[in-house]
Design a protein around this motif. Structure first.
Motif, short mmCIF file in Angstrom:
data_model
loop_
_atom_site.label_atom_id
_atom_site.label_comp_id
_atom_site.label_asym_id
_atom_site.label_seq_id
_atom_site.Cartn_x
_atom_site.Cartn_y
_atom_site.Cartn_z
N TRP A 1 -4.29 -9.13 4.13
CA TRP A 1 -4.41 -8.17 5.23
C TRP A 1 -4.03 -8.84 6.55
N SER B 1 0.85 -1.18 0.00
CA SER B 1 0.00 0.00 0.00
C SER B 1 0.89 1.24 0.00
N PRO C 1 -3.22 -3.32 3.56
CA PRO C 1 -2.78 -4.68 3.28
C PRO C 1 -1.35 -4.92 3.74
N GLU C 2 -1.09 -6.14 4.11
CA GLU C 2 0.27 -6.54 4.47
C GLU C 2 1.16 -6.60 3.24
#
Length: 318
Positions: free
Chosen positions: A256, A75, A143-144
């Motif tokens: 996520w 992100s 998000p991861e």
């Protein structure tokens, strides 16, 4: 990579067994709005035909043929912009999570993206990808990681690189039920089950979403009035005569760092931006700004040649 394939296949087969074809009304007015009536959203009206919905589901179930490359992204920023649906109208959209190009905003053009920077690996991918922001109990969650796969699942020997400046949207932001959005599916990391609506993932796993893009281009237009009609999903290995140019399938795999419930999305209801949209309204956008020579090399050496490549565009397994 092999685990991802197995889970994708299992999820898709579950859809084939349980999901009906979509006939939903996607006014990818994404239902975006700013409190005004969705004037102009009618221009983005879209209904998945039964044939296209069936093609999307079949595409998700098809085993990968060992040809792909990827970009690993994160992100970059979050804002109420959509440079495809509402170009030049800052803050008009509901909130999106932007991945890749750090400069993406409502006024983005191919030229501005090309002059920007990216948090993707490789750094030759200056494209922008965006999806609605996820919330858990009203709190936005980044998000991861986001993996963007470019896959040779349709007539890969004829695949060509996406042209620079190509942009389009997928999903159904105004879906009123899960069967109206066949392009997106939710699952939990490490588990085979999937759904077109949110999954309540148990502790020890994480929420993820697969979003599948079409593989056929009309060969002429970089965009269209509803940001979809210049692209189409293949039926099996065949692109329709109206969209004869084969391109790799984009598949966003977004993870996520959350589990459990309380999940919602940014969206629009009745022309007003909200943060409590359901999971079956998930959707995404792609604005291509790859270095063209690098994109063409990867399509040639990975997709057409039938190799699985890493982020460097070099084969890692055959």
């Amino acid at each position: 990579m092999l685990i991802r394939r197995a889970l994708t296949g299992a999820a898709a087969l579950l859809f084939l067994a349980t999901a009906g074809c979509a006939t939903g009304a996607d006014v990818h007015g994404d239902g975006h709005g700013d409190g005004h009536a969705p004037v102009g959203h009618r221009a983005h009206a879209y209904t998945y035909s039964k044939a296209q919905a069936a093609a999307i589901v079949a595409q998700a179930a098809a085993p990968l043929r060992g040809s792909e490359f990827r970009a690993d992204c994160f992100s970059s920023h979050r804002r109420g912009d959509d440079p495809i649906v509402f170009p030049g109208q800052a803050g008009r959209s509901h909130i999106h999570e932007f991945y890749g190009n750090r400069t993406a905003n409502a006024s983005s053009t191919l030229q501005s993206l090309s002059a920007g920077t990216t948090n993707c690996t490789p750094d030759t991918d200056l494209s922008s990808y965006w999806t609605p922001t996820l919330y858990q109990n009203g709190v936005p969650v980044a998000p991861e990681r986001v993996t963007v796969y470019y896959q040779g699942i349709t007539d890969r020997a004829r695949a060509v690189a996406h042209p620079r400046g190509l942009r389009y949207v997928v999903g159904n932001a105004l879906a009123t039920s899960p069967d109206q959005n066949p392009a997106a599916r939710w699952s939990c990391v490490g588990r085979p089950e999937s759904s077109r609506d949110f999954m309540n993932c148990p502790p020890g796993t994480k929420l993820e979403n697969y979003l599948d893009f079409p593989t056929c281009w009309d060969g002429k237009n970089l965009d269209s009035a509803n940001h979809r009609d210049h692209m189409a999903y293949a039926t099996g290995q065949t692109c329709p005569s109206s969209h004869p140019v084969v391109v790799p399938r984009l598949e966003l795999l977004i993870t996520w760092p959350v589990h459990g419930g309380g999940l919602t999305l940014a969206g629009t209801r009745g022309g007003v931006n909200v943060t409590d949209a359901p999971g079956h309204t998930f959707h995404g956008d792609f604005f291509n700004a790859w270095d063209q020579a690098e994109l063409e090399r990867r399509v040639r050496d990975c997709v057409v040649a039938g190799y699985i490549c890493g982020t460097d565009g070099r084969p890692i397994e055959q």
